[in-house]
Design an enzyme around this catalytic site. Structure first.
Site, PDB file in Angstrom:
ATOM      1  N   HIS A 131      -2.700   4.453   5.103  1.00 22.65           N
ATOM      2  CA  HIS A 131      -3.734   3.536   4.618  1.00 22.65           C
ATOM      3  C   HIS A 131      -3.706   2.324   5.554  1.00 22.65           C
ATOM      4  CE1 HIS A 131      -5.437   0.494   1.855  1.00 22.65           C
ATOM      5  NE2 HIS A 131      -5.875   1.488   1.102  1.00 22.65           N
ATOM      6  N   ASP A 208       5.542   3.399   1.432  1.00 19.26           N
ATOM      7  CA  ASP A 208       4.387   2.955   0.666  1.00 19.26           C
ATOM      8  C   ASP A 208       4.210   3.945  -0.489  1.00 19.26           C
ATOM      9  OD1 ASP A 208       1.834   2.862  -0.355  1.00 19.26           O
ATOM     10  OD2 ASP A 208       0.826   2.685   1.576  1.00 19.26           O
ATOM     11  N   GLN A 211       0.494   5.650  -3.925  1.00 20.12           N
ATOM     12  CA  GLN A 211      -0.086   6.869  -4.502  1.00 20.12           C
ATOM     13  C   GLN A 211       0.953   7.769  -5.160  1.00 20.12           C
ATOM     14  OE1 GLN A 211      -3.208   7.432  -4.938  1.00 20.12           O
ATOM     15  NE2 GLN A 211      -3.946   5.719  -3.727  1.00 20.12           N
ATOM     16  N   LYS A 234      -2.515   1.070  -9.928  1.00 21.77           N
ATOM     17  CA  LYS A 234      -2.562   2.528  -9.710  1.00 21.77           C
ATOM     18  C   LYS A 234      -1.736   3.271 -10.766  1.00 21.77           C
ATOM     19  CE  LYS A 234      -3.832   1.985  -5.087  1.00 21.77           C
ATOM     20  NZ  LYS A 234      -5.148   2.245  -4.543  1.00 21.77           N
ATOM     21  N   CYS A 372     -10.062   3.780   3.483  1.00 20.96           N
ATOM     22  CA  CYS A 372      -9.144   2.841   4.178  1.00 20.96           C
ATOM     23  C   CYS A 372      -8.127   3.603   5.021  1.00 20.96           C
ATOM     24  CB  CYS A 372      -8.420   1.915   3.208  1.00 20.96           C
ATOM     25  SG  CYS A 372      -9.519   0.823   2.330  1.00 20.96           S
TER      26      CYS A 372
HETATM   27  N1  PLP Z   1      -1.305   2.384   0.372  1.00 24.31           N
HETATM   28  C1  PLP Z   1      -1.934   3.431  -0.156  1.00 24.31           C
HETATM   29  C2  PLP Z   1      -1.464   4.808   0.166  1.00 24.31           C
HETATM   30  C3  PLP Z   1      -3.028   3.226  -0.992  1.00 24.31           C
HETATM   31  O1  PLP Z   1      -3.669   4.265  -1.523  1.00 24.31           O
HETATM   32  C4  PLP Z   1      -3.452   1.906  -1.268  1.00 24.31           C
HETATM   33  C5  PLP Z   1      -4.651   1.659  -2.092  1.00 24.31           C
HETATM   34  O2  PLP Z   1      -5.539   2.462  -2.175  1.00 24.31           O
HETATM   35  C6  PLP Z   1      -2.739   0.853  -0.708  1.00 24.31           C
HETATM   36  C7  PLP Z   1      -1.669   1.126   0.106  1.00 24.31           C
HETATM   37  C8  PLP Z   1      -3.112  -0.573  -0.984  1.00 24.31           C
HETATM   38  O3  PLP Z   1      -2.843  -0.871  -2.299  1.00 24.31           O
HETATM   39  P1  PLP Z   1      -3.297  -2.266  -2.936  1.00 24.31           P
HETATM   40  O4  PLP Z   1      -4.753  -2.414  -2.602  1.00 24.31           O
HETATM   41  O5  PLP Z   1      -3.042  -2.102  -4.378  1.00 24.31           O
HETATM   42  O6  PLP Z   1      -2.472  -3.328  -2.302  1.00 24.31           O
END
Ligand code: PLP
Length: 414
Positions: A131, A208, A211, A234, A372
């Site tokens: 992402h 990270d 998900q 999430k 993203c």
């Molecule tokens: N990393 C992953 C794999 C994501 O799916 C997302 C959000 O869709 C993020 C990071 C960013 O998360 P946040 O917008 O809650 O900071």
């Protein structure tokens, strides 16, 4: 997936009753919400806990001797313990409340830079599946420090190449950042193995988990990762709150991310000293009700059972792939052997955006676009995909509705 669904304790219709937002019509049709990878809907327990916080204990934390401040502080610290237990952190102060995954990543990238731990010539590694929030902060760190950004390649199935990763690791690698589950493709990465390989060259690891945390149990000690991040929204909790987990010895070495109230021990114009963990990284008035209610969301998740959720969603992914396979021109994007939570696809001759707009007219919420993850889309040479991502409250019947909608949309577009 080998996890099985306990039908005695998991009843999807009962679960749906807990989510008020699901019982509405959108454009005259029952809402089908398949955009859970972007954000999940909230159960009554979470909605009520927000209201209860403001109706009963709202106060600033960690600074008042008065009754309400003590109650709010206690509730926030209880939530930290819930999170600690949930991800099996060794110490509660290894759980830092942040705004979410993006904020957690920025915290570590900036703190590493401030601490002088990344220098010119060092290497920071990210995977091709990330992402943007797990790319850009590291890229910024590289720009500012003179370090080099190295990318772990992926294959056509949407899997990372572990062998190529092993070959890229070397004594210059300082940190490797990768997701537990890809938001664009649903790939579940072999994170434990990847952490071990990074540690063999003394590199730090950042997982990270945005998900992964809605779909599987996470044990940070078992993974042995140095950092792990998650987002409250999430996992059926509020927006604007999340967690950074970090190993105590590494967090101790990091300079604070932001300066201000709450993160100090003493302040004078000559010298300021900082508070201990976790407060060193929690400057300013935190998202108090978010932090408290994140604990409520985690309790709810555990009441339903993460294994039940995983098994239920695995069934939805399996059924969804089976149904979608019959669509003429279907191309699945990402077919990793180990995957969870979602299906990403394109259909020959139609633009994902047009399909998404038509589905919305029928009350069906799918995500369209690059999610993203532009580098992932660039790999497949596509502008974006349609993504159906599932949560505990979704059903096979909703997949059937999506299929009806899709067929109608394709008739109009072709
Ligand atoms: N990393 C992953 C794999 C994501 O799916 C997302 C959000 O869709 C993020 C990071 C960013 O998360 P946040 O917008 O809650 O900071």
């Amino acid at each position: 997936m080998s996890i099985s669904l306990d039908t005695k304790t998991f009843n999807v219709e009962k679960i749906r009753e807990e989510f008020p937002i699901l019982h509405q019509k959108v454009n005259g049709r029952p809402l089908v919400y398949f955009d859970n990878a972007a954000t999940t809907q909230k159960p009554k327990a979470v909605i009520d806990a927000i209201s209860r916080y403001y109706s009963t204990i709202n106060s600033n934390v960690h600074r008042g001797v008065h009754h309400l401040s003590q109650l709010a502080t206690q509730a926030m610290e209880d939530s930290r313990l819930t999170l600690q237990k949930h991800i099996n952190a060794r110490e509660s102060y290894e759980v830092i409340f942040t705004q979410g995954t993006t904020d957690s990543i920025n915290l570590v990238a900036i703190a590493l830079q401030r601490s002088g731990l990344i220098k010119s010539g060092d290497e920071i590694m990210v995977s091709a599946l990330e992402h943007h929030s797990n790319i850009v902060p590291w890229q910024m760190l590289c720009e500012q420090s003179g370090a080099r950004l190295v990318v772990i390649p992926m294959n056509e199935k949407g899997e990372l190449s572990v062998e190529e990763y092993r070959a890229l690791l070397n004594e210059k690698t300082r940190l490797v950042a990768f997701n537990h589950i890809s938001n664009a493709l649903g790939t579940v990465n072999p994170v434990k193995e990847m952490v071990k390989m990074a540690h063999n060259v003394d590199a730090l690891t950042f997982i990270d988990g945005a998900q992964a945390t809605p779909h599987m149990a996470v044990d940070v000690q078992h993974l042995d990762t140095d950092f792990y991040a998650l987002s409250g929204h999430k996992v059926y909790g509020p927006t604007g709150i999340g967690v950074l987990y970090g190993k105590e010895d590494i967090l101790e070495k990091l300079a604070p991310y932001r300066g201000g109230g709450e993160m100090i021990e003493s302040v004078s114009f000559e010298k300021t000293t900082y508070a201990g963990l976790p407060h060193k990284f929690e400057a300013g008035t935190p998202h108090i009700e978010g932090a408290i209610v994140l604990g409520t969301a985690i309790d709810f998740l555990n009441e339903v059972g993460v294994e039940n959720i995983a098994a239920h969603e695995a069934d939805l992914v399996h059924y969804g792939i089976e149904r979608l396979s019959s669509v003429e021109g279907m191309r699945f994007i990402g077919e990793a052997r180990n995957r969870a939570g979602l299906i990403s696809f394109v259909i020959e001759g139609v633009h994902p955006y047009d399909v998404g707009v038509l589905l919305d007219k029928m009350g069906i919420a799918l995500r369209t676009g690059h999610h993203c993850a532009q580098p992932v889309m660039a790999y497949y040479k596509i502008p974006g995909t349609l993504r159906a991502s599932f949560a505990m409250y979704n059903t096979r019947a909703e997949i059937d509705l999506m299929m009806e909608g899709l067929e109608k949309a394709l008739q109009m577009l072709r």
